[in-house]
Write a protein that holds these residues in place. Structure first.
Motif, mmCIF file in Angstrom:
data_model
loop_
_atom_site.group_PDB
_atom_site.id
_atom_site.type_symbol
_atom_site.label_atom_id
_atom_site.label_comp_id
_atom_site.label_asym_id
_atom_site.label_seq_id
_atom_site.Cartn_x
_atom_site.Cartn_y
_atom_site.Cartn_z
ATOM 1 N N SER A 1 0.863 -1.178 0.000
ATOM 2 C CA SER A 1 0.000 0.000 0.000
ATOM 3 C C SER A 1 0.898 1.225 0.000
ATOM 4 O O SER A 1 2.086 1.143 0.318
ATOM 5 N N ASN A 2 0.337 2.355 -0.382
ATOM 6 C CA ASN A 2 1.070 3.610 -0.360
ATOM 7 C C ASN A 2 0.685 4.374 0.903
ATOM 8 O O ASN A 2 -0.494 4.498 1.217
ATOM 9 N N GLU A 3 1.683 4.882 1.606
ATOM 10 C CA GLU A 3 1.409 5.558 2.864
ATOM 11 C C GLU A 3 2.399 6.687 3.098
ATOM 12 O O GLU A 3 3.495 6.713 2.521
ATOM 13 N N VAL A 4 1.977 7.628 3.933
ATOM 14 C CA VAL A 4 2.841 8.723 4.338
ATOM 15 C C VAL A 4 3.116 8.574 5.823
ATOM 16 O O VAL A 4 2.234 8.214 6.599
ATOM 17 N N VAL A 5 4.360 8.831 6.209
ATOM 18 C CA VAL A 5 4.773 8.736 7.606
ATOM 19 C C VAL A 5 5.171 10.131 8.072
ATOM 20 O O VAL A 5 5.987 10.795 7.427
ATOM 21 N N VAL A 6 4.563 10.578 9.169
ATOM 22 C CA VAL A 6 4.921 11.892 9.704
ATOM 23 C C VAL A 6 6.045 11.736 10.710
ATOM 24 O O VAL A 6 6.416 10.632 11.115
#
Length: 218
Positions: free
Chosen positions: A114-119
């Protein structure tokens, strides 16, 4: 996005033209998700309206409660997801939440299954509107390998045929470029914010409650 449709599950940007001192949003959505959502809504609507019109006894009420439950859920998981990106921030509209991330708060954008963003705090958010297509990724890899083999044999004329990279992977590359280019900008600083989509959750919960009551009292 308002989008063009290059690939089966490929979100693509609508616009990235600058407007005044701020850039317009690039908007990414899944064409296959939209098509699937429209078809599901048509099917649910047809069955639900038929039950409302021709049903007897408790059937119309059950059909109405089911419609109130299902329609928001179908919209939430198919038509609603979108990703908005400009020079200041990334805004992710997932089925039940809207996440706004100034670029300065983004640690990385990752692609796997899956595509995800990590802060920077370590929290991860999935990009529902940018689904990974393993089929498209494998197709692009085959094309890259074929192009490399053709280059070694001198068949340069064929190098431009076919995709070199899966469209969703290219979207992630675009987002990474935006993040790297603007993460230090003053306008791109701030804390992440998350808003729950009560406009979706409220009707769905109401429909579920009514449906449970009708079934329990039947």
């Amino acid at each position: 996005m308002t989008m063009t449709t290059p690939d089966h599950q490929s979100p693509v940007p609508d616009s990235s033209e600058p407007s005044g001192s701020q850039s317009r949003d690039r908007i990414y959505r899944s064409p296959s998700g939209i098509v699937g959502g429209v078809l599901l809504l048509a099917l649910v609507g047809w069955l639900g309206v038929d039950a409302l019109v021709s049903g007897h006894g408790r059937t119309p009420w059950l059909a109405l409660a089911t419609l109130i439950l299902l329609v928001p859920l179908v919209v939430a998981f198919t038509l609603r997801p979108a990703v908005f990106a400009n020079e200041d921030r990334l805004r992710i509209r997932n089925p039940f939440r809207v996440i706004t991330l100034p670029w300065g708060s983004v640690a990385s954008l990752r692609s796997g299954y899956s595509n995800e963003v990590v802060v920077k705090s370590g929290t991860k958010y999935q990009l529902w509107a940018v689904p990974v297509s393993l089929r498209a990724r494998k197709k692009a890899t085959r094309q890259q390998n074929r192009a490399a083999a053709q280059a070694r044999t001198g068949a340069a004329a064929a190098l431009d045929a076919g995709p070199r990279r899966a469209q969703t992977d290219q979207v992630m590359d675009d987002l990474r470029e935006l993040a790297e280019a603007h993460e230090s900008a003053e306008r791109a600083q701030g804390e992440p914010s998350v808003r729950w989509a009560y406009e979706v959750m409220g009707p769905a919960i109401a429909g579920a409650v009514v449906l449970v009551i009708l079934l329990a009292t039947g």
